[in-house]
Design a protein around this motif. Structure first.
Motif, PDB file in Angstrom:
ATOM      1  N   GLU A  71      36.868  33.958  44.894  1.00 60.64           N
ATOM      2  CA  GLU A  71      37.612  35.323  44.988  1.00 60.64           C
ATOM      3  C   GLU A  71      36.979  36.032  45.897  1.00 60.64           C
ATOM      4  O   GLU A  71      38.724  36.045  47.542  1.00 60.64           O
ATOM      5  N   TYR A  74      39.464  33.463  49.112  1.00 62.23           N
ATOM      6  CA  TYR A  74      40.253  33.915  48.986  1.00 62.23           C
ATOM      7  C   TYR A  74      40.805  35.340  49.684  1.00 62.23           C
ATOM      8  O   TYR A  74      41.112  35.492  50.559  1.00 62.23           O
ATOM      9  N   THR A  75      40.158  36.431  49.609  1.00 60.70           N
ATOM     10  CA  THR A  75      40.633  37.751  49.733  1.00 60.70           C
ATOM     11  C   THR A  75      40.263  37.625  51.297  1.00 60.70           C
ATOM     12  O   THR A  75      41.569  38.565  51.888  1.00 60.70           O
ATOM     13  N   MET A  93      40.404  26.956  43.535  1.00 61.26           N
ATOM     14  CA  MET A  93      41.100  27.848  44.351  1.00 61.26           C
ATOM     15  C   MET A  93      41.704  27.367  45.413  1.00 61.26           C
ATOM     16  O   MET A  93      42.418  27.962  46.762  1.00 61.26           O
ATOM     17  N   ARG A  96      45.095  26.325  44.796  1.00 61.74           N
ATOM     18  CA  ARG A  96      45.318  27.449  45.341  1.00 61.74           C
ATOM     19  C   ARG A  96      46.073  27.736  46.636  1.00 61.74           C
ATOM     20  O   ARG A  96      47.425  28.206  47.126  1.00 61.74           O
ATOM     21  N   SER A 347      41.466  39.706  33.828  1.00 65.33           N
ATOM     22  CA  SER A 347      41.154  40.832  34.880  1.00 65.33           C
ATOM     23  C   SER A 347      40.984  42.188  33.945  1.00 65.33           C
ATOM     24  O   SER A 347      39.720  42.290  33.994  1.00 65.33           O
ATOM     25  N   TRP A 350      38.309  41.640  31.180  1.00 64.25           N
ATOM     26  CA  TRP A 350      37.042  41.287  32.189  1.00 64.25           C
ATOM     27  C   TRP A 350      36.753  42.609  31.643  1.00 64.25           C
ATOM     28  O   TRP A 350      35.464  42.949  31.556  1.00 64.25           O
TER      29      TRP A 350
END
Lengths: 356, 273
Positions: A71, A74-75, A93, A96, A347, A350
């Motif tokens: 994550e 990716y960000t 990922m 994606r 999210s 979590w």
């Protein structure tokens, strides 16, 4: 007076902007003179000496950037602060990034050392990269339990030990959304890629119920805590499982019988990559026997490179963290990218779990 | 002529403020009032009332409050002792107090983690002495411990500066007029040191309220402060709009604290760091 200050501030703004755009241009021009590649990878995932070797052999300079989780990677990638040429990340990922058009098609078959890659892993990559057009397998592995054999009552072969309260206060879970949900989903007998809201909520309830028993949620430190005997067991990646045993012989790694996550980390060339020739050289370099071996010995994840596996000594070959048996993998699944709605649900749940 | 030169010297400051404070702040504000799909919305700002976020905000405020009070309780007696002590070079003592700040803050927190962990050094000595080990790692107590350890110098210095600056004559005079020790403390020293406490509170409360690294390392990922949620929104969930919205809400609280405690600073300019 005030006007003057405003003038000053405005001119400063303008100057900064000009300066920014000017440096941006010169940086672009520099690239054509000296060859360089910007490579993006997870932390602790590349033997630094091999980077030097590559520069020595080819004269291509490597700017090496790291991230801790898919994550985060990716960000950083989409924020666009740095233009990356090559990046290595995990299956879902990769999917994606491919789906978003960020990857460039590469003819890996034309590379000199591509034949070293075991075709089995190309088949496996097919689930997130149909037709093997974009991704080059780098390492693979599983997720399992690293535990202290001297402190457990009876054999450990199921996720159950994390949920039955027997080892309350002795458990370390992964501080990563999908990995933690994966454990609960697999324990409940569901697919780790399920998008069924009811099943995901059930898994979240289980994780909430488990929280009082959890000593901590960690990522990189999980192994060290079990090695230091601050906890009896931890959910870890297979490479950590192997190294845990190396550092403390009382530790063992197991892939629970309910199945787990089988992951493949791969390289892709980004759509921003200008110097594809240099990038291909780098990828070919990675497949070369000596380089693949050095990288394998740097962190002991399973290598998809045949030459590395063939020349391993017998103890490594027999190790279930490095070369898991076919039987233990039969219920393992590769992560798929989740749709937006499911990601939002994950999210939200979590966050709830973490704030319990 | 002179004022012009002074203004030229202010350029680096102006560049800094514009480039690293004003422009980023605009971005955050713009993101806070828009939705990911675009369009104006107050949802991100109102998200603080969501049970999960509200709970984290309350916990953040509570831990920051406890840490600040602990810092005052530790600093104040030390300052009083130093004030009355006969030691000539008090500068050296102050230097020793800020010495830990020379080391990187993450390293210090990792060291605290080592100290507090289950088989850590503190527990090792406790068991050697025949006492029962303490289990505070991965609990809010450990986070408070870390914050106090980290931010104590920020409280200590202004309080100490302020108390050492109180002229001895005043204290002697009040003694002559028949005030006992307690009265001197209550009527002279405490009122005259309020400005130091005020700036200490601002410098401890504000960073501990927005803290997330200490909470992550010493809380074992089990305790979620608002800072952690904001970090998650940016790095994992990738909802920068919600993250910005929550940041702006947190900024409002920071602003309130500064307004509440920061105003004392004006009365005693020379002694604030």
């Amino acid at each position: 007076m005030k006007k003057k200050i405003m003038c000053l501030i405005m001119s400063v703004c303008m100057l900064t902007l000009c300066a920014c755009s000017a440096t941006g241009q010169t940086a672009g021009e520099d690239n054509s003179e000296e060859q360089s590649l910007t490579v993006f990878n997870y932390g602790q995932y590349f033997e630094p000496e091999m980077l030097e070797l590559f520069t020595k052999e080819t004269g291509i300079r490597i700017n090496y950037e790291e991230a801790a989780t898919p994550e985060e990677l990716y960000t950083k990638y989409v924020s666009g602060g740095i233009s990356y040429d090559l990046l290595c990340t995990s299956d879902y990922m990769i999917k994606r990034l491919i789906d978003e058009g960020e990857a460039k098609e590469v003819n890996y078959r034309g590379m000199e050392h591509f034949k070293n890659i075991n075709p089995e892993f190309l088949k496996l990559s097919d689930s997130f990269d149909p037709g093997n057009k974009y991704a080059l397998p780098y390492f693979w592995g599983t997720v399992g339990i690293l535990y202290n054999t001297t402190k457990v009552n009876g054999p450990i072969d199921s996720w159950d030990v994390l949920f039955n309260g027997e080892y309350s206060g002795q458990i370390i879970m992964q501080d990563s959304m999908r990995d933690s949900f994966m454990v609960a989903l697999k324990y409940l007998g569901y697919s780790l890629n399920t998008t069924d809201e009811k099943k995901i909520r059930e898994a979240a309830d289980l994780l909430k119920k488990q929280k009082p028993d959890v000593e901590s949620y960690l990522v990189d430190e999980a192994r060290d805590e079990v090695v230091a005997e601050n906890a009896v067991m931890a959910v870890v990646y297979s490479g950590e499982g192997y190294l845990g045993h190396e550092y403390n012989p009382d530790l063992a790694y197991v892939i629970p019988k309910e199945g787990s996550n089988l992951w493949v980390d791969s390289w892709i060339m980004t759509k921003n990559c200008k110097n594809t020739e240099a990038a291909l050289k780098f990828l070919d370099f990675l497949c070369r026997e000596d380089v693949a071996k050095a990288n394998f010995e740097f962190q002991y994840y399973s290598s998809p490179n045949k030459t590395v596996v063939d020349k391993m000594d017998e103890t490594l070959k027999a190790n279930n963290a490095i070369n898991p048996s076919y039987d233990s993998l039969k219920d393992c699944e590769v992560f798929e990218a989740l749709d937006e709605k499911t990601t939002a649900l994950y999210s939200e749940l979590w966050k709830e779990i973490k704030s319990e | 002529m002179k004022s012009k030169k002074v203004r030229v010297l202010a350029i680096p400051y102006a560049v800094w403020i514009v480039g690293f404070t004003l422009i980023p702040l605009m971005f955050v504000l713009a993101k806070a009032v828009t939705s990911p799909a675009g369009g104006f919305t107050f949802d991100n700002l109102l998200a603080i009332f969501d049970p999960v976020n509200r709970k984290s905000l309350i916990l953040s405020l509570l831990l920051a409050f406890i840490s600040t009070v602990m810092c005052i309780l530790i600093s104040y007696p030390v300052a009083l002792i130093l004030k009355s002590s006969k030691i000539k070079n008090k500068k050296i003592l102050m230097f020793i107090l800020i010495l830990p700040m020379w080391m990187n803050f993450i390293l210090r927190i990792l060291a605290v983690q080592m100290l507090l962990s289950k088989n850590g050094i503190i527990n090792h000595f406790l068991t050697m002495a025949g006492l029962s080990p303490i289990n505070i790692i991965n609990t809010p107590y450990a986070i408070v411990f870390g914050m106090v350890y980290d931010y104590l110098p920020y409280m200590m210095l202004p309080v100490l500066n302020c108390i050492l600056a109180i002229p001895d004559d005043i204290i002697e005079a009040s003694r002559d007029l028949g005030a006992n020790r307690l009265t001197v403390l209550r009527r002279i020293i405490i009122p005259l040191s309020l400005s130091g406490i005020g700036s200490g509170i601002t410098m401890v409360f504000v960073p501990s309220m927005t803290e997330f690294v200490i909470a992550n390392i010493l809380g074992g990922g089990k305790i979620q402060l608002l800072g952690n949620i904001i970090e998650q929104e940016f790095s994992v969930t990738m909802n920068q709009h919600l993250g910005s919205g929550l940041s702006v809400t947190l900024m409002i609280f920071v602003l309130l604290t500064t307004l509440l405690f920061g105003r004392h600073e004006d009365t005693n300019k020379g002694f604030v760091l």
